[in-house]
Design a protein around this motif. Structure first.
Motif, short mmCIF file in Angstrom:
data_model
loop_
_atom_site.label_atom_id
_atom_site.label_comp_id
_atom_site.label_asym_id
_atom_site.label_seq_id
_atom_site.Cartn_x
_atom_site.Cartn_y
_atom_site.Cartn_z
N VAL A 20 1.25 -1.47 0.02
CA VAL A 20 -0.02 -0.14 0.01
C VAL A 20 0.97 1.31 -0.08
CG1 VAL A 20 -2.12 1.48 0.67
CG2 VAL A 20 -2.18 -0.78 1.07
N GLY A 21 1.81 1.38 0.78
CA GLY A 21 2.55 2.67 1.05
C GLY A 21 3.52 2.59 -0.39
N GLU A 22 3.70 1.34 -0.77
CA GLU A 22 4.08 1.39 -2.69
C GLU A 22 3.50 2.08 -3.52
OE1 GLU A 22 7.41 1.34 -3.74
OE2 GLU A 22 8.60 -0.17 -2.08
N TYR A 23 2.12 1.56 -3.54
CA TYR A 23 1.35 1.82 -4.65
C TYR A 23 0.56 3.61 -4.27
CZ TYR A 23 -3.94 2.84 -6.47
OH TYR A 23 -4.57 3.32 -7.32
N LEU A 24 0.67 4.04 -3.10
CA LEU A 24 0.44 5.45 -2.44
C LEU A 24 2.08 6.56 -3.34
CD1 LEU A 24 -1.20 5.03 0.95
CD2 LEU A 24 -2.19 5.67 -1.10
N ALA A 55 -4.81 13.77 6.90
CA ALA A 55 -4.03 14.36 7.59
C ALA A 55 -4.63 14.84 8.34
CB ALA A 55 -3.55 14.57 6.74
N VAL A 56 -4.18 14.60 9.46
CA VAL A 56 -5.04 15.14 11.04
C VAL A 56 -3.85 17.06 10.48
CG1 VAL A 56 -5.42 15.46 13.13
CG2 VAL A 56 -5.92 13.05 12.33
N LYS A 69 2.77 15.90 5.36
CA LYS A 69 1.82 14.59 5.73
C LYS A 69 1.94 13.31 5.53
CE LYS A 69 -0.39 18.52 8.84
NZ LYS A 69 -2.50 18.91 8.52
N ILE A 70 1.75 13.41 3.99
CA ILE A 70 1.41 12.50 2.70
C ILE A 70 2.84 11.41 2.90
CG2 ILE A 70 1.23 11.85 0.40
CD1 ILE A 70 -0.59 14.49 1.00
N ASP A 71 3.88 12.47 2.98
CA ASP A 71 5.08 12.21 2.99
C ASP A 71 5.12 10.89 4.20
OD1 ASP A 71 5.44 12.51 0.31
OD2 ASP A 71 7.31 14.26 0.88
N ASN A 72 4.38 10.80 5.44
CA ASN A 72 5.29 11.27 6.75
C ASN A 72 4.01 9.33 6.75
OD1 ASN A 72 7.03 12.37 7.66
ND2 ASN A 72 5.41 13.74 9.20
N LEU A 73 3.04 8.75 6.20
CA LEU A 73 1.82 8.47 6.05
C LEU A 73 2.56 7.42 5.50
CD1 LEU A 73 -0.58 6.75 6.58
CD2 LEU A 73 -1.68 7.97 4.61
N ILE A 74 3.13 8.02 4.23
CA ILE A 74 3.62 6.94 3.29
C ILE A 74 4.61 5.78 4.01
CG2 ILE A 74 5.50 6.46 0.84
CD1 ILE A 74 2.95 9.14 -0.61
N ASN A 75 6.17 6.27 4.23
CA ASN A 75 7.04 6.98 5.22
C ASN A 75 6.72 5.46 6.00
OD1 ASN A 75 9.08 7.31 3.21
ND2 ASN A 75 8.69 9.54 4.65
N MET A 76 5.28 5.82 6.85
CA MET A 76 5.13 5.27 7.97
C MET A 76 4.75 3.63 7.26
SD MET A 76 1.96 3.62 9.77
CE MET A 76 0.84 4.79 8.96
N LEU A 77 4.04 3.64 6.37
CA LEU A 77 3.93 1.74 5.66
C LEU A 77 4.70 1.42 4.80
CD1 LEU A 77 0.06 3.75 3.51
CD2 LEU A 77 0.16 1.65 5.54
N LEU A 78 6.05 2.16 4.53
CA LEU A 78 6.78 1.35 4.03
C LEU A 78 7.65 0.64 5.04
CD1 LEU A 78 7.77 3.50 1.22
CD2 LEU A 78 7.00 1.37 0.84
N PHE A 79 7.56 1.47 6.11
CA PHE A 79 9.26 1.29 6.72
C PHE A 79 8.94 1.22 8.51
CE2 PHE A 79 10.81 4.02 3.83
CZ PHE A 79 11.14 2.68 2.90
N VAL A 81 -4.52 21.00 19.79
CA VAL A 81 -2.89 21.02 19.41
C VAL A 81 -3.17 21.00 17.72
CG1 VAL A 81 -1.38 19.55 19.54
CG2 VAL A 81 -2.21 19.70 21.42
N SER A 82 -2.75 22.43 17.14
CA SER A 82 -2.52 22.40 16.06
C SER A 82 -1.10 22.17 15.20
CB SER A 82 -2.78 24.02 15.93
OG SER A 82 -2.31 23.93 14.28
N PHE A 83 -1.47 20.91 14.21
CA PHE A 83 -0.29 20.29 13.52
C PHE A 83 -0.34 21.11 11.77
CE2 PHE A 83 -1.77 16.51 16.04
CZ PHE A 83 -1.40 17.02 17.03
N SER A 84 -0.84 23.20 11.54
CA SER A 84 -0.29 23.34 10.74
C SER A 84 0.39 23.81 10.02
CB SER A 84 -1.80 25.14 11.06
OG SER A 84 -1.36 25.62 11.75
N GLU A 85 2.16 23.74 11.16
CA GLU A 85 2.66 24.39 10.41
C GLU A 85 3.57 22.60 9.46
OE1 GLU A 85 3.33 21.96 14.44
OE2 GLU A 85 2.12 23.90 14.11
N THR A 86 2.77 21.69 9.63
CA THR A 86 3.50 20.52 9.09
C THR A 86 2.53 20.44 7.68
OG1 THR A 86 3.84 19.52 11.14
CG2 THR A 86 3.65 18.68 8.30
#
Length: 129
Positions: free
Chosen positions: A63-67, A84-85, A105-115, A95-100
């Motif tokens: 799934v990470g590879e597909y995304l 992405a929250v 956020k998408i890259d973090n999601l993909i990296n989480m799935l991959l590694f 708590v605001s994550f707007s600075e990201t």
């Protein structure tokens, strides 16, 4: 349920609808993820001999590879970034994550799935003398 069915199910969790033309792409990416796991574990697993206890890792990697592929091609759906929250509010605390940025956020999601679960593969590592 086969690995390909699980990948499609996992993608549905991310609000992805898979077209018929994506089936070959998913099959290729499953093989790519399987090769990655084989390289880490120094095994020669196939889809038939793959341990059930590692199946979720294989699915997440595929799934990470597909995304990653869809993100690289600019084919992620427009509403995908809403997954992405950006803010969490509980009671009077916010708590605001707007600075990201959304891309981050998408890259973090993909990296989480991959590694993120690679450490679990160490248990299956075969040492060759």
């Amino acid at each position: 349920m086969g690995v390909e069915d699980l990948v499609v199910l996992r993608l549905k969790m991310f609000k992805f609808e898979i077209s018929a033309e994506d089936t070959d792409i998913i099959a290729f990416l499953i093989q790519k993820a399987l090769n990655s796991i084989n390289n880490i574990t120094n095994q020669n697993y196939t889809e038939d001999t793959f341990p059930i206890s590692l199946k979720e890792i294989l699915v997440d990697k595929a799934v990470g590879e597909y995304l990653k592929l869809k993100n690289t091609l600019g084919e992620l759906p427009e509403n995908f970034e809403t997954l992405a929250v950006s803010q969490i509010k509980e009671g009077d605390t916010t708590v605001s994550f707007s600075e990201t940025s959304t891309d981050k956020k998408i890259d973090n999601l993909i990296n989480m799935l991959l590694f993120s679960r690679d450490f679990e593969l160490l248990k299956y590592r075969r040492l060759v003398w």
